[in-house]
Design an enzyme around this catalytic site. Structure first.
Site, PDB file in Angstrom:
ATOM      1  N   ASP A  45       4.911 -27.171   6.159  1.00  0.00           N
ATOM      2  CA  ASP A  45       4.786 -25.748   6.502  1.00  0.00           C
ATOM      3  C   ASP A  45       3.785 -25.061   5.576  1.00  0.00           C
ATOM      4  OD1 ASP A  45       6.642 -25.685   8.610  1.00  0.00           O
ATOM      5  OD2 ASP A  45       8.326 -25.529   7.204  1.00  0.00           O
ATOM      6  N   GLY A  46       3.796 -25.455   4.299  1.00  0.00           N
ATOM      7  CA  GLY A  46       2.878 -24.857   3.316  1.00  0.00           C
ATOM      8  C   GLY A  46       1.425 -25.084   3.710  1.00  0.00           C
ATOM      9  N   GLU A 123       6.568 -13.889   5.375  1.00  0.00           N
ATOM     10  CA  GLU A 123       7.173 -12.696   4.796  1.00  0.00           C
ATOM     11  C   GLU A 123       6.289 -12.103   3.715  1.00  0.00           C
ATOM     12  OE1 GLU A 123       7.102 -15.469   2.312  1.00  0.00           O
ATOM     13  OE2 GLU A 123       8.923 -15.952   3.402  1.00  0.00           O
ATOM     14  N   ARG A 148      17.514  -0.223  -5.965  1.00  0.00           N
ATOM     15  CA  ARG A 148      17.321  -0.728  -7.327  1.00  0.00           C
ATOM     16  C   ARG A 148      17.670  -2.200  -7.332  1.00  0.00           C
ATOM     17  NH1 ARG A 148      19.234   4.265  -7.744  1.00  0.00           N
ATOM     18  NH2 ARG A 148      18.289   5.698  -9.218  1.00  0.00           N
ATOM     19  N   ASP A 150      15.837  -6.517  -7.799  1.00  0.00           N
ATOM     20  CA  ASP A 150      14.669  -7.372  -8.074  1.00  0.00           C
ATOM     21  C   ASP A 150      13.530  -7.109  -7.090  1.00  0.00           C
ATOM     22  OD1 ASP A 150      16.038  -8.431 -10.122  1.00  0.00           O
ATOM     23  OD2 ASP A 150      16.161 -10.483  -9.352  1.00  0.00           O
ATOM     24  N   THR A 161      13.519 -18.138   8.664  1.00  0.00           N
ATOM     25  CA  THR A 161      14.140 -19.369   8.157  1.00  0.00           C
ATOM     26  C   THR A 161      13.582 -19.760   6.785  1.00  0.00           C
ATOM     27  OG1 THR A 161      12.547 -20.495   9.585  1.00  0.00           O
ATOM     28  CG2 THR A 161      14.822 -20.423  10.344  1.00  0.00           C
ATOM     29  N   SER A 164      13.419 -15.421   3.424  1.00  0.00           N
ATOM     30  CA  SER A 164      14.367 -14.421   3.926  1.00  0.00           C
ATOM     31  C   SER A 164      15.783 -14.992   4.041  1.00  0.00           C
ATOM     32  CB  SER A 164      13.869 -13.935   5.289  1.00  0.00           C
ATOM     33  OG  SER A 164      14.801 -13.099   5.890  1.00  0.00           O
ATOM     34  N   LYS A 165      15.870 -16.222   4.545  1.00  0.00           N
ATOM     35  CA  LYS A 165      17.186 -16.850   4.709  1.00  0.00           C
ATOM     36  C   LYS A 165      17.837 -17.083   3.343  1.00  0.00           C
ATOM     37  CE  LYS A 165      19.531 -20.688   6.969  1.00  0.00           C
ATOM     38  NZ  LYS A 165      20.251 -21.122   5.775  1.00  0.00           N
ATOM     39  N   SER A 166      17.027 -17.427   2.356  1.00  0.00           N
ATOM     40  CA  SER A 166      17.568 -17.684   1.017  1.00  0.00           C
ATOM     41  C   SER A 166      18.123 -16.419   0.369  1.00  0.00           C
ATOM     42  CB  SER A 166      16.489 -18.265   0.099  1.00  0.00           C
ATOM     43  OG  SER A 166      16.001 -19.465   0.617  1.00  0.00           O
TER      44      SER A 166
HETATM   45  P1  NAD Z   1       6.912 -24.274  -1.154  1.00  0.00           P
HETATM   46  O1  NAD Z   1       6.103 -25.505  -1.152  1.00  0.00           O
HETATM   47  O2  NAD Z   1       7.687 -23.930  -2.380  1.00  0.00           O
HETATM   48  O3  NAD Z   1       7.818 -24.280   0.149  1.00  0.00           O
HETATM   49  C1  NAD Z   1       9.076 -23.897   0.120  1.00  0.00           C
HETATM   50  C2  NAD Z   1       9.830 -24.484   1.308  1.00  0.00           C
HETATM   51  O4  NAD Z   1       9.849 -23.492   2.322  1.00  0.00           O
HETATM   52  C3  NAD Z   1       9.238 -25.745   1.949  1.00  0.00           C
HETATM   53  O5  NAD Z   1      10.289 -26.659   2.128  1.00  0.00           O
HETATM   54  C4  NAD Z   1       8.717 -25.261   3.295  1.00  0.00           C
HETATM   55  O6  NAD Z   1       8.814 -26.255   4.311  1.00  0.00           O
HETATM   56  C5  NAD Z   1       9.680 -24.147   3.575  1.00  0.00           C
HETATM   57  N1  NAD Z   1       9.194 -23.155   4.526  1.00  0.00           N
HETATM   58  C6  NAD Z   1       8.018 -22.518   4.565  1.00  0.00           C
HETATM   59  N2  NAD Z   1       7.983 -21.693   5.630  1.00  0.00           N
HETATM   60  C7  NAD Z   1       9.171 -21.844   6.275  1.00  0.00           C
HETATM   61  C8  NAD Z   1       9.732 -21.253   7.436  1.00  0.00           C
HETATM   62  N3  NAD Z   1       9.087 -20.330   8.143  1.00  0.00           N
HETATM   63  N4  NAD Z   1      10.971 -21.656   7.797  1.00  0.00           N
HETATM   64  C9  NAD Z   1      11.655 -22.574   7.095  1.00  0.00           C
HETATM   65  N5  NAD Z   1      11.180 -23.171   5.988  1.00  0.00           N
HETATM   66  C10 NAD Z   1       9.954 -22.784   5.586  1.00  0.00           C
HETATM   67  O7  NAD Z   1       6.018 -23.019  -0.861  1.00  0.00           O
HETATM   68  P2  NAD Z   1       4.801 -22.952   0.105  1.00  0.00           P
HETATM   69  O8  NAD Z   1       4.589 -24.248   0.754  1.00  0.00           O
HETATM   70  O9  NAD Z   1       3.732 -22.321  -0.666  1.00  0.00           O
HETATM   71  O10 NAD Z   1       5.361 -21.947   1.200  1.00  0.00           O
HETATM   72  C11 NAD Z   1       5.564 -20.587   0.918  1.00  0.00           C
HETATM   73  C12 NAD Z   1       6.784 -20.195   1.667  1.00  0.00           C
HETATM   74  O11 NAD Z   1       7.881 -20.856   1.101  1.00  0.00           O
HETATM   75  C13 NAD Z   1       7.071 -18.721   1.571  1.00  0.00           C
HETATM   76  O12 NAD Z   1       6.468 -18.003   2.601  1.00  0.00           O
HETATM   77  C14 NAD Z   1       8.596 -18.677   1.651  1.00  0.00           C
HETATM   78  O13 NAD Z   1       9.069 -18.431   2.969  1.00  0.00           O
HETATM   79  C15 NAD Z   1       9.026 -20.061   1.229  1.00  0.00           C
HETATM   80  N6  NAD Z   1       9.699 -19.969  -0.046  1.00  0.00           N
HETATM   81  C16 NAD Z   1      11.051 -19.987  -0.042  1.00  0.00           C
HETATM   82  C17 NAD Z   1      11.741 -19.827  -1.221  1.00  0.00           C
HETATM   83  C18 NAD Z   1      13.226 -19.828  -1.186  1.00  0.00           C
HETATM   84  O14 NAD Z   1      13.774 -20.121  -0.120  1.00  0.00           O
HETATM   85  N7  NAD Z   1      13.873 -19.493  -2.293  1.00  0.00           N
HETATM   86  C19 NAD Z   1      11.077 -19.666  -2.422  1.00  0.00           C
HETATM   87  C20 NAD Z   1       9.705 -19.654  -2.388  1.00  0.00           C
HETATM   88  C21 NAD Z   1       9.025 -19.790  -1.178  1.00  0.00           C
END
Ligand code: NAD
Length: 266
Positions: A45-46, A123, A148, A150, A161, A164-166
């Site tokens: 996805d990245g 997002e 107020r 983070d 997914t 946002s889900k996290s």
């Molecule tokens: P990354 O390599 O840290 O990827 C984080 C994970 O998010 C990967 O497993 C990727 O497959 C998954 N992901 C990305 N978009 C998704 C989607 N629409 N639905 C479900 N899973 C998804 O970071 P990256 O590759 O630079 O991707 C950035 C994205 O990662 C951000 O847009 C954010 O949505 C997600 N992310 C999630 C968290 C978290 O859940 N705590 C933290 C950081 C980033």
């Protein structure tokens, strides 16, 4: 038809990209990294998110395809061993696509500085540079709450997914044209109060965030971080542009969610 390829640097993705180049050449399909009709990303996805941001100024002309070389992704429908069938689909392409909403982030600055626009596929988050963000949140011209905590996360349906889900957001079907706002660690006690649950706004509504304890904010748009100074307001709404995926076959969205987050069912 002109095709661009973007891969991450994992050896398996590099190998798959080379194989795809070879198959495209054999099929007389032009590889064009500058003005493609289709971008094929190879990785996860990245990789697709990076491809989206790289070609974000050409969204009208480009359709996207994601090949995954790791586990099933949300934007990546094809496996690396399906390249022959993918090239066959490209040869028979009739322009069919499915499009999904994007997020438009507009930053308005203090003084005369011109506003800045960003697009996000998953997002955007708004945070303070160090410490607690205190901000007024408006939905259109309604002062909704004083937040107020983070930070605030606003996601697209396909981004629901991801991050946002996290932070407790609901999973939205990508056909729902709406944005979801979720709180990132809000402070709630007898003095401070927020809704404390995610909310989904309609497609013609806008979320406006006015930070009141700092004009220096940390904005994220997918994997991109931008440190912004002299910020007066951040406006988040559904973008006029959308992302289009070439639709050669259909994966049921709920199957994908179930497979990704639940796995084996007994
Ligand atoms: P990354 O390599 O840290 O990827 C984080 C994970 O998010 C990967 O497993 C990727 O497959 C998954 N992901 C990305 N978009 C998704 C989607 N629409 N639905 C479900 N899973 C998804 O970071 P990256 O590759 O630079 O991707 C950035 C994205 O990662 C951000 O847009 C954010 O949505 C997600 N992310 C999630 C968290 C978290 O859940 N705590 C933290 C950081 C980033």
């Amino acid at each position: 038809m002109k095709v661009a390829i973007q891969n991450n640097d994992k050896p398996v993705s590099v190998e798959v990209a080379n194989k795809l180049r070879h198959l495209l050449e054999n099929a007389d399909i032009e590889i064009n990294q500058i003005n493609p009709d289709i971008l094929i990303t190879i990785g996860g996805d990245g990789t697709l998110l990076s491809g989206f941001h790289r070609y974000a100024h050409q969204l009208d002309a480009i359709r996207f395809i994601g090949v995954h070389t790791g586990r099933l992704g949300f934007y990546t429908d094809w496996r690396e061993y399906e390249l022959e069938s993918l090239v066959e689909s490209l040869k028979n392409d009739d322009g069919e696509s499915v499009s999904y909403p994007l997020l438009d982030v507009t930053v308005i600055y203090e003084g005369d500085r011109a506003e800045n626009n960003f697009l996000a596929l998953n997002e955007s988050t708004v945070q303070k540079v160090g410490g607690t963000l205190v901000s007024d949140v408006y939905i259109d011209d309604v002062h909704f709450e004083r937040f107020r905590g983070d930070g605030i996360c606003v996601s697209t349906p396909t981004g629901s997914t991801g991050y946002s889900k996290s932070v407790g957001g609901a999973v939205l079907h990508p056909r729902i044209e709406a944005l979801q706002m979720s709180e990132i660690a809000s402070i709630n006690n007898r003095v401070y109060r927020t809704l404390s649950s995610p909310l989904v706004i309609a497609k013609d509504e806008e979320i406006i965030i006015k930070a009141i304890n700092s004009d220096e904010l940390l904005l994220t748009m997918d994997h991109i971080t931008s440190r912004e100074s002299d910020v007066k307001e951040v406006h988040l709404r559904i973008a006029d542009e959308s992302i289009r995926f070439a639709r050669y076959r259909h994966l049921n969205f709920w199957d994908r969610v179930s497979e990704s987050f639940i796995g084996e069912k007994n």
